[in-house]
Design a protein around this motif. Sequence first.
Motif, short mmCIF file in Angstrom:
data_model
loop_
_atom_site.label_atom_id
_atom_site.label_comp_id
_atom_site.label_asym_id
_atom_site.label_seq_id
_atom_site.Cartn_x
_atom_site.Cartn_y
_atom_site.Cartn_z
N GLY A 1 77.51 36.72 36.64
CA GLY A 1 77.50 35.99 37.90
C GLY A 1 76.17 35.35 38.26
N HIS A 2 75.21 35.33 37.36
CA HIS A 2 73.91 34.71 37.61
C HIS A 2 73.63 33.66 36.54
N ASN A 3 72.83 32.65 36.92
CA ASN A 3 72.41 31.63 35.96
C ASN A 3 71.11 32.07 35.31
N VAL A 4 71.21 32.47 34.04
CA VAL A 4 70.09 33.00 33.28
C VAL A 4 69.39 31.85 32.55
N PRO A 5 68.07 31.68 32.76
CA PRO A 5 67.36 30.60 32.06
C PRO A 5 67.28 30.86 30.56
N PHE B 1 61.97 35.19 27.36
CA PHE B 1 61.52 36.36 26.62
C PHE B 1 61.10 37.41 27.63
N GLY B 2 60.89 38.60 27.17
CA GLY B 2 60.46 39.68 28.04
C GLY B 2 60.40 40.97 27.27
N ILE B 3 60.60 42.06 27.98
CA ILE B 3 60.49 43.37 27.35
C ILE B 3 61.38 44.35 28.08
N VAL B 4 61.83 45.37 27.35
CA VAL B 4 62.59 46.46 27.93
C VAL B 4 61.59 47.55 28.30
N MET C 1 65.42 41.46 35.90
CA MET C 1 64.84 40.46 36.79
C MET C 1 64.35 39.29 35.95
N PHE C 2 64.42 38.10 36.51
CA PHE C 2 63.99 36.88 35.83
C PHE C 2 63.02 36.11 36.71
N LEU C 3 62.03 35.50 36.08
CA LEU C 3 61.07 34.67 36.79
C LEU C 3 60.46 33.68 35.81
N PHE C 4 59.75 32.71 36.33
CA PHE C 4 59.02 31.74 35.51
C PHE C 4 57.53 31.99 35.66
N ASP C 5 56.78 31.77 34.58
CA ASP C 5 55.33 31.77 34.71
C ASP C 5 54.92 30.42 35.31
N PRO C 6 53.65 30.21 35.64
CA PRO C 6 53.25 28.95 36.29
C PRO C 6 53.49 27.71 35.45
N CYS C 7 53.76 27.88 34.16
CA CYS C 7 53.97 26.74 33.27
C CYS C 7 55.44 26.58 32.87
N GLY C 8 56.33 27.27 33.55
CA GLY C 8 57.76 27.08 33.32
C GLY C 8 58.36 27.89 32.20
N ASN C 9 57.63 28.87 31.65
CA ASN C 9 58.21 29.76 30.64
C ASN C 9 59.00 30.85 31.36
N ALA C 10 60.25 31.02 30.98
CA ALA C 10 61.13 32.00 31.63
C ALA C 10 60.91 33.38 31.02
N LEU C 11 60.86 34.38 31.89
CA LEU C 11 60.66 35.77 31.48
C LEU C 11 61.76 36.64 32.05
N GLU C 12 62.17 37.64 31.27
CA GLU C 12 63.11 38.66 31.73
C GLU C 12 62.49 40.02 31.48
N PHE C 13 62.58 40.87 32.49
CA PHE C 13 62.16 42.27 32.34
C PHE C 13 63.36 43.12 32.67
#
Length: 141
Positions: free
Chosen positions: A68-72, A76-79, A117-129
């Motif tokens: 139900g969410h739009n995932v970028p 990348f990220g980490i568990v 959780m998902f977020l972008f760094d200041p340069c538009g790289n998407a991260l998932e933790f």
Amino acid sequence: MSLSPFHLAIPVYDLNAARHFYGHVFGLPEGRSSDHWVDFDFYGHQLVIHEHPKTPGQQDAHTNAVDGHNVPVPHFGIVLEWDQWESLGERLKAHDIEFVIEPYVRFKGEVGEQGTMFLFDPCGNALEFKAFKDMSQLFAK
């Protein structure tokens, strides 16, 4: 389970903003650096930010629907361990980070239940933790 550290190099078009984000906001220890790149200890892995002109993916993120969410995509990220994941979410909120997807429990009550959780760094790289209360669910079908 013993893991070998991975090495990931990502493009950033504002080296100073990205250095502040990964070093100050996340609190990642900095390793070697030059005028054009910086190494970070990304939870025991090597993350390198390399100065590079803005890429199309950083400008216009693509998404896929997941739970139900739009995932970028890409991202990348980490568990993390559950407590680390919760602490990171609080740290990011304290730094007024804008989330693409706020921290929540995905696939609740199903195989693969996880905090994410998902977020972008200041340069538009998407991260998932993400985190699992039961790590045996990491690759469960």
